[in-house]
Scaffold this active site. Structure first.
Site: not given
Ligand code: 662
Ligand code: MG
Length: 214
Positions: A141, A144, A169-170, A199
């Site tokens: 999650d 993406k 997810d997603n 969600e």
């Molecule tokens: C490069 C590091 C990779 N490794 C990483 N290692 C550790 N932590 C990491 C890594 N990469 C990211 N993270 C962390 O995980 C989280 C990031 C989560 C991201 N989730 C989405 O983008 C999303 C968007 C929508 C959405 C749907 C419709 C819309 F209109 C807008 C938004 C819906 C949803 O259910 C979604 O989960 C957090 C914010 C971020 O710091």
């Molecule tokens: Mg999600």
């Protein structure tokens, strides 16, 4: 100074949820996101699918990629058997700080190890640092565009065994097309799509459950 959305979500948990009651923490976050501010937690509709996959997998060792505020961390941890462990990776320190407090308030901290760091760096360290052999369940999650890369990394690191379950997810919104293309066409996985909604909205979304065949 102006608060952030995760900080306002945490304030709602402190105000509305009962300390030590994970279900009340989940409910408080969903109410906050339905009534006050949308936030990218997996939410209740997809959360019930997550719950059913966790329960049927009955995992001893779980990995979550992307803790954010800890909503799905709490949902998963509240369903784990007594000595099971959930490792969750979050590389944003502000998110990690909020998530730690949400997890503590829910009373599931002893089942959860929140690692503040990046999946690319920490997946290769899982065995040496945390004594992980393989993961029974992985919940993806995070960004993406990193689902596929990190799945291949888990394969390379020998962190998946026959029967390991990946739940992403997603896969519709925002979507993870390269991940879906790979996982649905790989002879090493048996995949199943669970249609749902984004969600707190009526938009289409869904979860992809993939069993590693070894
Ligand atoms: C490069 C590091 C990779 N490794 C990483 N290692 C550790 N932590 C990491 C890594 N990469 C990211 N993270 C962390 O995980 C989280 C990031 C989560 C991201 N989730 C989405 O983008 C999303 C968007 C929508 C959405 C749907 C419709 C819309 F209109 C807008 C938004 C819906 C949803 O259910 C979604 O989960 C957090 C914010 C971020 O710091
Ligand atoms: Mg999600």
């Amino acid at each position: 100074t102006q608060s952030t959305r995760p900080q306002r979500l945490l304030a709602a948990v402190h105000k509305k949820a009962t300390r030590g009651n994970p279900r009340s923490v989940v409910k408080a976050i969903d109410e906050f996101c339905n009534q006050n501010e949308w936030a990218m937690n997996v939410g209740n509709e997809k959360g019930e699918i997550l719950d059913s996959v966790v329960s049927e997998t009955n995992p001893g060792c779980v990995l979550e990629l992307g803790t954010y505020c800890g909503y799905s961390t709490v949902r998963i941890a509240s369903l784990l058997p007594p000595h099971a462990q959930l490792i969750t990776l979050e590389f944003n320190p502000d998110n990690a700080a909020v998530a730690r407090q949400v997890i503590a308030w829910a009373g599931v901290a002893e089942k959860v190890r929140l690692v503040e760091g990046e999946s690319g760096e920490w997946i290769p360290k899982m065995k040496e640092q945390f004594g992980v052999k393989t993961f029974d369940l992985v919940f993806l999650d995070h960004w993406k565009n990193r689902y596929l890369l990190d799945t291949k990394l888990m394969e390379e690191c020998g962190l998946l065994k026959k029967g390991s379950v990946l739940l992403a997810d997603n896969v519709v919104c925002p979507g993870a097309p390269d991940y879906l293309e790979y996982i649905r066409n790989s002879p090493q996985y048996k995949s199943q799509f669970f249609k749902s909604h984004l969600e707190y909205t009526k938009a289409e979304d869904g979860l992809e459950k993939s069993v590693f065949l070894g």
